[in-house]
Design a protein around this motif. Structure first.
Motif, PDB file in Angstrom:
ATOM      1  N   UNK A   1       0.854  -1.181   0.000  1.00  0.00           N
ATOM      2  CA  UNK A   1       0.000   0.000   0.000  1.00  0.00           C
ATOM      3  C   UNK A   1       0.897   1.241   0.000  1.00  0.00           C
ATOM      4  N   UNK A   2       0.789   2.066  -1.040  1.00  0.00           N
ATOM      5  CA  UNK A   2       1.664   3.227  -1.155  1.00  0.00           C
ATOM      6  C   UNK A   2       1.456   4.210  -0.002  1.00  0.00           C
ATOM      7  N   UNK A   3       0.246   4.225   0.591  1.00  0.00           N
ATOM      8  CA  UNK A   3       0.024   5.128   1.729  1.00  0.00           C
ATOM      9  C   UNK A   3       0.867   4.722   2.922  1.00  0.00           C
ATOM     10  N   UNK A   4       1.046   3.428   3.109  1.00  0.00           N
ATOM     11  CA  UNK A   4       1.905   2.952   4.201  1.00  0.00           C
ATOM     12  C   UNK A   4       3.353   3.320   3.913  1.00  0.00           C
ATOM     13  N   UNK A   5       3.775   3.177   2.662  1.00  0.00           N
ATOM     14  CA  UNK A   5       5.155   3.509   2.319  1.00  0.00           C
ATOM     15  C   UNK A   5       5.422   4.998   2.522  1.00  0.00           C
ATOM     16  N   UNK A   6       4.464   5.833   2.152  1.00  0.00           N
ATOM     17  CA  UNK A   6       4.654   7.271   2.347  1.00  0.00           C
ATOM     18  C   UNK A   6       4.675   7.619   3.834  1.00  0.00           C
ATOM     19  N   UNK A   7       3.829   6.957   4.613  1.00  0.00           N
ATOM     20  CA  UNK A   7       3.842   7.185   6.062  1.00  0.00           C
ATOM     21  C   UNK A   7       5.188   6.797   6.652  1.00  0.00           C
ATOM     22  N   UNK A   8       5.699   5.652   6.216  1.00  0.00           N
ATOM     23  CA  UNK A   8       6.989   5.164   6.699  1.00  0.00           C
ATOM     24  C   UNK A   8       8.099   6.156   6.336  1.00  0.00           C
TER      25      UNK A   8
ATOM     26  N   UNK B   1       3.399  13.212  12.839  1.00  0.00           N
ATOM     27  CA  UNK B   1       1.955  13.432  12.814  1.00  0.00           C
ATOM     28  C   UNK B   1       1.376  13.104  11.441  1.00  0.00           C
ATOM     29  N   UNK B   2       2.049  13.542  10.387  1.00  0.00           N
ATOM     30  CA  UNK B   2       1.594  13.230   9.033  1.00  0.00           C
ATOM     31  C   UNK B   2       1.667  11.726   8.791  1.00  0.00           C
ATOM     32  N   UNK B   3       2.709  11.081   9.279  1.00  0.00           N
ATOM     33  CA  UNK B   3       2.819   9.624   9.136  1.00  0.00           C
ATOM     34  C   UNK B   3       1.622   8.928   9.785  1.00  0.00           C
ATOM     35  N   UNK B   4       1.204   9.395  10.966  1.00  0.00           N
ATOM     36  CA  UNK B   4       0.058   8.787  11.645  1.00  0.00           C
ATOM     37  C   UNK B   4      -1.228   8.999  10.850  1.00  0.00           C
ATOM     38  N   UNK B   5      -1.403  10.181  10.259  1.00  0.00           N
ATOM     39  CA  UNK B   5      -2.609  10.443   9.460  1.00  0.00           C
ATOM     40  C   UNK B   5      -2.656   9.535   8.235  1.00  0.00           C
ATOM     41  N   UNK B   6      -1.521   9.341   7.591  1.00  0.00           N
ATOM     42  CA  UNK B   6      -1.480   8.458   6.421  1.00  0.00           C
ATOM     43  C   UNK B   6      -1.797   7.016   6.803  1.00  0.00           C
ATOM     44  N   UNK B   7      -1.338   6.593   7.963  1.00  0.00           N
ATOM     45  CA  UNK B   7      -1.648   5.239   8.421  1.00  0.00           C
ATOM     46  C   UNK B   7      -3.135   5.106   8.743  1.00  0.00           C
ATOM     47  N   UNK B   8      -3.738   6.167   9.265  1.00  0.00           N
ATOM     48  CA  UNK B   8      -5.191   6.155   9.468  1.00  0.00           C
ATOM     49  C   UNK B   8      -5.906   5.951   8.136  1.00  0.00           C
ATOM     50  N   UNK B   9      -5.473   6.698   7.118  1.00  0.00           N
ATOM     51  CA  UNK B   9      -6.079   6.593   5.792  1.00  0.00           C
ATOM     52  C   UNK B   9      -5.912   5.190   5.209  1.00  0.00           C
TER      53      UNK B   9
ATOM     54  N   UNK C   1      -6.111   2.512   6.830  1.00  0.00           N
ATOM     55  CA  UNK C   1      -6.861   1.552   7.627  1.00  0.00           C
ATOM     56  C   UNK C   1      -6.048   0.907   8.721  1.00  0.00           C
ATOM     57  N   UNK C   2      -5.074   1.634   9.262  1.00  0.00           N
ATOM     58  CA  UNK C   2      -4.227   1.113  10.330  1.00  0.00           C
ATOM     59  C   UNK C   2      -4.307   2.048  11.537  1.00  0.00           C
ATOM     60  N   UNK C   3      -5.444   2.054  12.239  1.00  0.00           N
ATOM     61  CA  UNK C   3      -5.598   2.936  13.398  1.00  0.00           C
ATOM     62  C   UNK C   3      -4.751   2.458  14.564  1.00  0.00           C
ATOM     63  N   UNK C   4      -4.549   3.359  15.505  1.00  0.00           N
ATOM     64  CA  UNK C   4      -3.745   3.037  16.680  1.00  0.00           C
ATOM     65  C   UNK C   4      -4.535   2.188  17.657  1.00  0.00           C
TER      66      UNK C   4
END
Length: 516
Positions: free
Chosen positions: A285-292, A337-345, A347-350
């Motif tokens: 998932x590219x959103x996870x890669x960008x968050x990372x 903070x941006x990394x956490x928002x991308x992980x939310x998007x 589907x990986x909530x805390x």
């Protein structure tokens, strides 16, 4: 390798060794080399040794321009589709057998184009044929013009091996890989796995007066701190990488020189990268890669882990390849903070304890400091990083061959052109169970096409447009996490001068300081 590390007068042609006792140079070597056939591997454990034993068709000067080596001259014909090499006469293999064009043809067809990761990635299928009209002429016929060819024919990219030694043998693990015969400045003497490799001066080397030492010992010292201690005590004369904590002390130690070099043993321009496994969650998932990517603090790593030996990488092509480099691409500044928002998007909530996902980082044991720093960075984004430290060869096997990993690591050392090394990391044709290939299993037909277009033609200005697009697309896709454009330091005893850091044959011009 932008500069020479020789003390005083630089890397001019050395005088013949002075009469007297044999001169031995001891080099600290970080890992066991394994099979000693440089035409089938890009390994940084193999090439520092074998590049002293073998030659390429051409060499590279300190500006990375091609100069005569086994080929004394060449011509480019048919708009870049034909390269004609006139081989140096009178060159013999270390066993006395004459070197001929048949050796060149055999090397490319049976070794480089089948097994050498960087060469195979770029040139497999590019050759229409290799002709040997006479023993001293070899002609490469290509399906299309190919601009970077000369830059990839040095000893690092294309060591020429002996047909009479290897024909009929296993090129990867056969008997010839344990007793190599080359044309280079040093001859093989012995190899004690896990201990040392011993070479001796080739008295029949085609460059008269070289090398300037009689015996060369690669002492295998896996622990870099042990290597530094041996340098300080005089047991070792040269180390190829200075650990950050030791830089200041060595610089102030009489009898030791600390020198800069941009390259590594497997190429001239190096980047350290993290390798996500794109074939499975979560990195598919590219959103996870960008968050990372946003969770990593690259300036901190350069300062505290690499001790300033380089600068933060901005993309897949190092800034050191200035003609192809593009800084105008999407960047990922450190932002938890941006990394956490991308992980939310994604589907990986805390969870209640703040954890969002757990990743295992498989890495060579000498990069534990990097792993520990990454673990702290990622923790702030809710990512738990488990560290799996293995010896170098085991880590390579796990990531590149078995592909049983979440996140891996590599220091990719590439040549003087993006087609020499950078390409192999991203093209889909180089996904396979072999070291230092496209370990992330990244697939993008447009990237494949752009690398083909970038290699075509002889004009760099025209080729640059393809590499600009490649960097823009890859910065959006984030198939790897680019950490640092490396610019490492080496150290040597000032009793020796003439180390040549822009080429694999870094010992060829070394002489004892007293003989100059």
């Amino acid at each position: 390798f932008a500069v020479c590390s020789a003390a005083g007068s630089g890397c001019s042609r050395p005088a013949p060794p002075a009469a007297g006792p044999p001169v031995t140079l001891v080099v600290s070597h970080g890992g066991d080399p394994g099979a000693l056939n440089p035409a089938v591997t890009t390994s940084g454990n193999t090439h520092p040794i074998t590049d002293q034993i073998f030659n390429g068709l051409v060499g590279l000067d300190q500006d990375l321009n091609p100069v005569p080596e086994l080929a004394e001259r060449w011509s480019i014909e048919d708009g870049g589709r034909t390269y004609r090499f006139h081989l140096r006469r009178g060159v013999a293999w270390h066993d006395g057998v004459p070197f001929t064009s048949a050796d060149v043809k055999f090397t490319f067809e049976e070794a480089l184009l089948k097994y050498h990761s960087r060469t195979r990635a770029a040139l497999e299928g590019a050759f229409a044929g290799i002709d040997t009209p006479d023993p001293h002429t070899v002609v490469f016929r290509l399906h299309r013009p190919y601009g970077p060819l000369l830059q990839r024919l040095d000893v690092v990219e294309a060591s020429i091996i002996a047909r009479h030694q290897y024909a009929g043998h296993d090129l990867l693990r056969g008997e010839p890989t344990r007793r190599p015969i080359g044309t280079g400045p040093f001859r093989f003497v012995s190899y004690a796995p896990g201990d040392r490799v011993v070479l001796e001066r080739n008295p029949s080397y085609f460059r008269r007066g070289r090398p300037g030492v009689d015996r060369l010992v690669f002492q295998i010292v896996p622990n870099s701190s042990t290597g530094v201690a041996a340098l300080e005590s005089g047991q070792i004369d040269y180390i190829g990488s200075v650990p950050g904590p030791d830089i200041a002390r060595l610089r102030n130690t009489p009898g030791i020189a600390v020198v800069a070099g941009t390259g590594g043993s497997g190429g001239s321009v190096c980047q350290d990268v993290l390798i996500p496994n794109l074939s499975r969650a979560p990195f598919n998932d590219v959103r996870v890669r960008r968050a990372f990517a946003h969770a990593i603090d690259r300036p901190f790593l350069v300062d505290r882990v690499y001790f300033g030996q380089g600068r933060p990488a901005t993309g897949p092509i190092s800034h050191l390849l200035s003609w192809a480099y593009n800084a105008d691409v999407r960047q990922y500044p450190h932002d938890s903070a941006l990394a956490r928002r991308l992980l939310d998007e994604a589907g990986l909530p805390a969870a209640a304890d703040g954890t969002r996902l757990r990743i295992t980082f498989t890495h060579p044991s000498n990069h534990q400091r990097l792993g520990q720093a990454l673990r702290e960075h990622l923790k702030a984004a809710g990512i738990v990083l488990d560290l799996q430290a293995l010896d170098f060869n085991a880590a390579v096997e796990q990531v590149f061959v078995r592909k049983q990993f979440d996140l891996g690591f590599a220091s990719f050392c590439n040549g003087a052109d993006p087609d020499i090394g950078v390409r192999r990391v991203y093209v889909s044709s180089n996904i396979g169970p072999y070291p230092f290939s496209n370990g992330a299993s990244y697939r993008n037909p447009r990237i494949d096409q752009l690398f083909e277009e970038g290699a075509a033609g002889l004009d760099r200005a025209a080729r640059r447009a393809s590499y600009v697009d490649i960097q823009r697309i890859l910065a959006e896709d984030v198939p790897y996490f680019w950490l640092i454009d490396s610019q490492g330091l080496r150290a040597h005893r000032t009793a020796f001068i003439g180390f040549r850091l822009w080429t694999g044959a870094f010992v060829e011009t070394v002489t004892p300081a007293a003989s100059r």
